[in-house]
Every structure is written in C-alpha cells, then in structure tokens.
Design a protein around this motif. Structure first.
Motif, PDB file in Angstrom:
ATOM      1  N   SER A 260      60.350  90.570 -10.700  1.00  9.05           N
ATOM      2  CA  SER A 260      60.131  89.263 -11.562  1.00  9.05           C
ATOM      3  C   SER A 260      59.525  88.174 -10.898  1.00  9.05           C
ATOM      4  O   SER A 260      59.356  88.457  -9.497  1.00  9.05           O
ATOM      5  CB  SER A 260      61.566  88.928 -12.007  1.00  9.05           C
ATOM      6  N   ARG A 261      59.016  87.492 -11.535  1.00 10.65           N
ATOM      7  CA  ARG A 261      58.047  86.241 -10.707  1.00 10.65           C
ATOM      8  C   ARG A 261      59.125  85.361 -10.075  1.00 10.65           C
ATOM      9  O   ARG A 261      58.548  84.908  -8.992  1.00 10.65           O
ATOM     10  CB  ARG A 261      57.412  85.461 -11.881  1.00 10.65           C
ATOM     11  N   ASP A 262      60.255  85.166 -10.247  1.00 10.49           N
ATOM     12  CA  ASP A 262      61.362  84.661  -9.573  1.00 10.49           C
ATOM     13  C   ASP A 262      61.402  85.291  -8.391  1.00 10.49           C
ATOM     14  O   ASP A 262      61.439  84.568  -7.166  1.00 10.49           O
ATOM     15  CB  ASP A 262      62.442  84.206 -10.129  1.00 10.49           C
TER      16      ASP A 262
ATOM     17  N   CYS B  33      59.461  87.199  -6.896  1.00 16.25           N
ATOM     18  CA  CYS B  33      58.232  87.148  -5.737  1.00 16.25           C
ATOM     19  C   CYS B  33      58.040  85.791  -5.157  1.00 16.25           C
ATOM     20  O   CYS B  33      57.876  85.432  -4.194  1.00 16.25           O
ATOM     21  CB  CYS B  33      56.954  87.525  -6.699  1.00 16.25           C
TER      22      CYS B  33
ATOM     23  N   LEU C  56      50.386  89.180  -7.315  1.00 17.72           N
ATOM     24  CA  LEU C  56      51.724  88.569  -7.500  1.00 17.72           C
ATOM     25  C   LEU C  56      51.982  87.586  -6.451  1.00 17.72           C
ATOM     26  O   LEU C  56      52.483  86.425  -6.681  1.00 17.72           O
ATOM     27  CB  LEU C  56      52.878  89.639  -7.501  1.00 17.72           C
TER      28      LEU C  56
ATOM     29  N   ALA D  39      52.611  83.443  -6.128  1.00 19.02           N
ATOM     30  CA  ALA D  39      53.672  83.170  -5.896  1.00 19.02           C
ATOM     31  C   ALA D  39      53.386  81.859  -4.987  1.00 19.02           C
ATOM     32  O   ALA D  39      54.000  80.902  -4.909  1.00 19.02           O
ATOM     33  CB  ALA D  39      54.719  83.892  -5.431  1.00 19.02           C
TER      34      ALA D  39
ATOM     35  N   PHE E 164      47.765  85.570 -13.478  1.00 14.67           N
ATOM     36  CA  PHE E 164      49.088  85.762 -12.614  1.00 14.67           C
ATOM     37  C   PHE E 164      49.398  84.374 -12.209  1.00 14.67           C
ATOM     38  O   PHE E 164      50.504  83.513 -12.143  1.00 14.67           O
ATOM     39  CB  PHE E 164      48.763  86.814 -11.463  1.00 14.67           C
TER      40      PHE E 164
ATOM     41  N   ARG F 135      50.932  81.748 -15.148  1.00 12.03           N
ATOM     42  CA  ARG F 135      52.042  82.255 -15.499  1.00 12.03           C
ATOM     43  C   ARG F 135      53.222  81.762 -14.502  1.00 12.03           C
ATOM     44  O   ARG F 135      54.066  80.998 -14.687  1.00 12.03           O
ATOM     45  CB  ARG F 135      52.346  83.824 -15.688  1.00 12.03           C
ATOM     46  N   ALA F 136      52.864  81.947 -12.984  1.00  5.88           N
ATOM     47  CA  ALA F 136      53.911  81.491 -12.169  1.00  5.88           C
ATOM     48  C   ALA F 136      53.773  80.134 -12.116  1.00  5.88           C
ATOM     49  O   ALA F 136      54.805  79.136 -11.775  1.00  5.88           O
ATOM     50  CB  ALA F 136      53.378  81.996 -10.838  1.00  5.88           C
TER      51      ALA F 136
END
Length: 319
Positions: free
Chosen positions: A14-16, A18, A109, A113, A141, A144-145
């Motif tokens: 998930s993004r979290d 990362c 990613l 992040a 990317f 979204r983050a």
C-alpha cells in the motif's frame, strides 16, 4: 535466491507501507545507522540514455544492495517506461545475493513516498491547494501520495503539453477534488504545496511564481546539469533533502551552490526533522524546499518490503 518480476509488484504494498518504509530510512540515515554509497550516473552516448548504479546499507533494517538503471527518453514511443531499473538485494550476514526485483514501479513508489514524507513534515498544516509541475509517468504516483498528507480542496497542474494532464485530472477525481490545468503564474499564485517532477535541463518554475508559505518538493533532478527551478529559488527558501552530498552535486541545489547563493551547511537532511533534531518549518511565511535526489536506501527498503510480501503471497520465483 528470489526473483520478483515487475509484472507482479503492483498491489503488493500500500502507499502507507511505502511511506513508512521511506520515512524509516530517512530516520535511520539521520541516526547514522544507514549510508548511501557514491552514485555512478553517466550519459551513455547512445539512445540519449542516462545509466548508473545506486547502492547502500542500513544496519537497522539490514537492507544491503543496489539499484541499476536509468532513463531512456525514447522508450515512451516504444510503449515502455522511460525509467528502467532493477534492484539487487544481498544477505547482510554472508554477502550472498538474496533477490532480483523489478525496479520500475518501486522507483515510482519510493519517489512518491519521499515527497509525501516531506509534505507530512514540512508543509503548512492548513495547506489546501496541491500543485504538480510535470505530467510524466511518475506524476500520478506523486499526486496520489501527496493528497493523503493534508486536507487538500483543489488540485492544479502544469505541463508543456497540456493534453497529458488528463492522468492527473483522473487522480484528482479519485479523491473527489476539482482539477484545473493552469499556467505557471496561476499555479504558483494558488499553490500551498508544489511538486516538480520533470526531466529538465533548464529551470521551469521561477522565484516570482512562488508565494510565501509554500512547500516545494523537487523530485526530478538527479544528474549533473538537470534543473527544475530557478537558481535563485533555493536562496529564498529553507532547504531540506534526502542526501546532502547528492543534493549539492547532482540534485536541484547544485546550481545554487555553484552560483554561491547557498552553502552545503544550509541544507538539512529531512531525517533530522523526523527524529526531532531540527524543527523543520518555523513560520507560516517560510518557503520550504525539499530536494528529492533519490537514494539507494529508499529503493532497498521498499524493495525488501516488496520481497517479503511477494514471498508471503507466493509470487516470488525461487531460483
């Protein structure tokens, strides 16, 4: 050893996850427990490509390895991603190779992040307008983050070819936010947070286009000669980065350093803010600028997390 092909990486983290992996690396670097080794980054003199190696070791996470790859500007016309890379992980106890992992998605990613971590720790808490300069592969990317770090109410963006902004408009729609394609003057006049994600060798964003209180994350400069913002801009901002040596030699600050506008001592590792050794933003009017040069330890940390997830889900090939 394990092989984790590029095709299986989407959805493994998930993004979290990362975000937490990259934030932990920043902190480990600030504590002196993790080190990036000197970067090799060269123009091939063929296909207009840049190619190189980044490597490092984290004694806390025991991530040891390298990322090999670069930038092939003609790949988009072939239906391929311009950035191409592969991550190699080694066992810290024995030096044996542990895994070979597709690095393209991981690069996107971890880069997203890193800018998100800078927004979390440096942007004003009341930031409402998010801006992106550039609409290449990594831009979606990035957006979204970033949108998960504050309660943004609007997204604005600029690209040389405005037709390519449709992808960013779609991301804004995912978050239920209005989106506008704007010129750089309007972008800077509205934005509370700006991400630049360009492969540019000439400045695009100017000092006069950035208002007080803005946080900027420059994420595209990772080679000598590259530049996203006007040389004078770092001289007007509080400066933060992932790796100081990289920032002043191959990152966005190389130009201000060469012009004598800032010194290396003026650049603060973001990890120092994360572990509480530096206050970060100290006023509402302050411009904060994070130079994300991209360090091996970020790739290794996210790559290691991807490897464990791939093993757990039976998607890692054993050789």
């Amino acid at each position: 050893m394990y092989i984790v092909p590029e095709a299986v990486i989407a959805g493994l983290l998930s993004r979290d996850e990362c975000f937490r992996a990259v934030e932990a690396v920043f902190a480990s670097m600030a504590r002196g427990a993790a080190r990036n080794f000197p970067v090799i980054r060269e123009a091939l003199g063929y296909a207009d490509a840049l190619y190189g190696f980044k490597s490092g070791f984290d004694r806390e996470g025991l991530a040891l390895g390298l990322k090999s790859g670069g930038f092939w500007p003609g790949n988009a016309a072939k239906g391929l991603t311009n950035h191409q890379s592969t991550i190699f992980l080694f066992d810290a106890e024995s030096g044996q190779i542990r895994a070979v992992i597709g690095g393209n998605r991981i690069t996107a990613l971890r880069t997203a992040a890193a800018s998100a971590v800078s927004i979390r720790h440096l942007a004003r808490p009341d930031a409402e307008v998010m801006a992106v300069v550039g609409a290449g592969h990594q831009s979606a990317f990035q957006l979204r983050a970033a949108l998960e770090q504050r309660r943004f109410r609007r997204v604005v963006a600029w690209n040389r070819d405005p037709s390519r902004l449709a992808g960013l408009a779609a991301v804004a729609d995912e978050f239920g936010l209005p989106f506008a394609a704007v010129d750089l003057d309007q972008l800077g006049a509205e934005a509370d947070v700006i991400i630049t994600i360009l492969s540019s060798f000439a400045p695009v964003l100017r000092v006069a286009q950035v208002r007080p209180g803005t946080h900027i994350a420059c994420m595209g400069t990772d080679t000598r000669g590259k530049q996203e913002v006007e040389t004078a801009l770092p001289g007007r901002a509080s400066l933060f980065t992932d790796e100081v040596l990289q920032a002043i030699t191959i990152g966005e600050f190389q130009h201000a350093i060469a012009a004598g506008l800032v010194t290396a001592e003026a650049v603060t590792p973001l990890g120092a803010v994360i572990i509480g050794e530096h206050p970060g933003r100290v006023s509402e009017e302050e411009i904060t600028l994070f130079d994300g040069t991209g360090v091996a330890l970020q790739d290794l940390a996210v790559g290691a997390a991807v490897l464990e997830a791939a093993i757990a889900k039976g998607l890692a090939l054993t050789v």
